[in-house]
Design an enzyme around this catalytic site. Sequence first.
Site, mmCIF file in Angstrom:
data_model
loop_
_atom_site.group_PDB
_atom_site.id
_atom_site.type_symbol
_atom_site.label_atom_id
_atom_site.label_comp_id
_atom_site.label_asym_id
_atom_site.label_seq_id
_atom_site.Cartn_x
_atom_site.Cartn_y
_atom_site.Cartn_z
ATOM 1 N N GLU A 1 -5.619 -5.717 -0.400
ATOM 2 C CA GLU A 1 -5.430 -4.249 -0.233
ATOM 3 C C GLU A 1 -6.455 -4.092 0.417
ATOM 4 O O GLU A 1 -7.315 -3.031 -0.249
ATOM 5 C CB GLU A 1 -5.394 -3.598 -1.372
ATOM 6 C CG GLU A 1 -5.066 -1.899 -0.822
ATOM 7 C CD GLU A 1 -5.014 -1.033 -2.688
ATOM 8 O OE1 GLU A 1 -4.244 -0.383 -2.168
ATOM 9 O OE2 GLU A 1 -6.299 -0.491 -2.860
ATOM 10 N N GLU B 1 -4.880 3.140 -12.005
ATOM 11 C CA GLU B 1 -5.856 2.240 -11.065
ATOM 12 C C GLU B 1 -7.623 3.363 -10.962
ATOM 13 O O GLU B 1 -7.264 3.921 -10.624
ATOM 14 C CB GLU B 1 -5.483 2.097 -9.717
ATOM 15 C CG GLU B 1 -6.587 1.036 -8.418
ATOM 16 C CD GLU B 1 -6.226 1.298 -7.468
ATOM 17 O OE1 GLU B 1 -6.603 0.631 -7.127
ATOM 18 O OE2 GLU B 1 -5.336 1.929 -7.368
#
Length: 176
Positions: free
Chosen positions: A146, A47
């Site tokens: 998130e 990520e």
Amino acid sequence: RIHLMAGRVPLGADRAAMAREMETTFTENLRYAADLLAQENMIGLVEPINNRITDPRYYLNTPHQAAAILEKVGRPNLKLQLDIFHCQIMDGNLSRNLETYFPLIGHIQIAQVPERHEPDSPGELNFPYIFQLLESFGYTGYVGCEYAPKGDTLEGLGWLRSYWESQGLQPSGTSK
């Protein structure tokens, strides 16, 4: 699926001076991890995390950088975890980036920019459009939320019910 973190530039070190060494270490570590994960039929995810707001020392910052590393590593069980929040901050141009990196994506995460709240909170991003774009590309994976809810968890998920209803879908589960 498991997130394989890239690490941080050491305190006081010059990012540009450390770039080659950090890339070599990360690439070697990813190969090692991918081989172990393959034995368990697992996917590793890398990520890019923005270094403008969230973590100034995080090594992996853009989808372009992640794609180049994934190509060097060359393991089919490593994918891109694309967090829309970080991508917008670092590069913008989300439609093009989603299209370009779609073949590498193994997981999507969302949060509104700039405050990292619910997708329907005020901000830069049009999530109904982004969801429609993902569907048009054939994305069938999970979308991770998130973000920091402004209220409690149930309130923070209210946007999803509204989105489903706007799409003519019936939310399943309880009335909460």
